[in-house]
Write an enzyme that holds these catalytic residues in place. Sequence first.
Site, PDB file in Angstrom:
ATOM      1  N   GLU A   1     -23.090 -18.696  53.269  1.00 43.91           N
ATOM      2  CA  GLU A   1     -24.541 -18.527  53.395  1.00 43.91           C
ATOM      3  C   GLU A   1     -24.941 -17.441  52.410  1.00 43.91           C
ATOM      4  OE1 GLU A   1     -26.398 -20.444  54.939  1.00 43.91           O
ATOM      5  OE2 GLU A   1     -25.199 -21.377  56.509  1.00 43.91           O
TER       6      GLU A   1
ATOM      7  N   CYS B   1     -32.486 -13.340  53.539  1.00 39.93           N
ATOM      8  CA  CYS B   1     -32.137 -14.441  52.641  1.00 39.93           C
ATOM      9  C   CYS B   1     -33.241 -15.490  52.633  1.00 39.93           C
ATOM     10  CB  CYS B   1     -30.800 -15.061  53.044  1.00 39.93           C
ATOM     11  SG  CYS B   1     -30.712 -15.586  54.757  1.00 39.93           S
TER      12      CYS B   1
END
Length: 519
Positions: free
Chosen positions: A271, A305
């Site tokens: 990720e 993110c």
Amino acid sequence: MIRAFTFPHPPHAALLARLGLSATNPGAFCGEWIGSGPILKSVSPIDGKVLARVRTASASDYDRIAARAVEAFETWRTVPAPKRGELARQFGNALRAAKNDLGRLVTLESGKILAEGEGEVQEMIDICDFATGLSRQLYGLTLPSERPRHRMLEQWHPLGVVGIISAFNFPVAVWSWNSVIAAVCGDATLWKPSSQTPLCAIATIKIAERVCRENGVDPAVFSLAVGGRQAVGELLARDRRVPLVSATGSTEMGRQVAQIVQQRLGRVLLELGGNNAIIVAPSADMNLATRAIVFGAIGTAGQRCTSTRRVFAHHKIADELLARLTDAYQQAPIGNPLDSGILMGPLISRDAVNAMQCALERLQSEGGEIVCGGRPLRGKGGGFYVTPCLARACPDFEIVRQETFAPILYFMTYENLDEAIAWQNAVPQGLSSAIFTNDLRESEMFLSALGSDCGIANVNIGTSGAEIGGAFGGEKETGGGRESGSDAWKNYMRRQTVTINYSSDLPLAQGIRFESTKH
């Protein structure tokens, strides 16, 4: 709007004590607390002061931790999955009891506003609830066999020790997405947290340890190794005892981890970076779009993110939207994230402030224009504060294609939806995306195979704030991994195809005959 900075806050010793922390803490756990590596200081980005110290894990500590995690797995995998789910349920209740204190520690150590710090702990609680139900739904399949009197099925088994590398911006939630799901799948976990938020990790593992001991479970099911790249990170990536490494962080870090793990043919779940865009169409609800953009761009000081980094506004509404955003940016309360009414706290470090300034210099050198914000706030209690930046840019600027982990929002205009989608997709990252429109055709186009190429695509909701029930992750340089909900649990198990013959014959598949004519 810059709020008055209230420093210092009351001493944090009582809070740390309630979470089982002291002035100096062992940073490694393998059923017992150890740590023979260098001392690490946990510095609060709020005021630049040391919260506490941590004795990190050495290379020899790591080997001991990994060996104990393997032992814990070998027992834990034999526990029925619903009983593993019961441990997740109790862990969730323990987090409920600690939510205020642990949420406050998240704020102290990462700089998130208090609502986000407590929200992160709530996310852990939610994943525990999800995992409890999941423990009774680790379904296999029964498949039709082409051979008579044969049955074919697919089943799932625990995988082993799962390595978890997490980042500072979600110091506890990302661990729970991986670790709690892995635990109900029958795995043990070994956590390398960010060296910028070690206290959050230690406090979380202490809660997990208590719940394990109360249930007679080897607490090394949840292991911890606070340490640097060489002492812990590279050893974890190279360790054949760890069949899966789940890593959250920068794309550069992900590449390094993936190369090492895949050299030994291990699994990786990545990720990584996001460069998330919102398209605002002419029919959009402007109030809704403005609120979503502001939260997505300045929430967590732009250090998610999923933070919104690019906006593509249709030329017909671009001036109005830019005026709304400028007004909102100039009024956003910036200050100590422990204070009420604050919407944006500090960046994580002085290096992050400097990186933001370098990005803005690059923007201007490429021809961009700063509309408002982007200034460091010096002398505010020693913390790492900036004003969020709204800037005009062009889609082909090199700086726009990069992810700067800071509150910088690039504002651009478009003429038609195909153009906006093409620009949105024309970056290396592919995590989250959104469109604001009340036109059904536009929304369906955005969600089609011709639309967003991201792992997350939203309509009339921003790029941040994903729910735990859906699989979380992205494409391209975001890494392709999926965590949290849906069927992401399959990452943490090994698949096994089984065929059972209950006939007295031995037919082969595809009608192949392999037998002698003489008996």
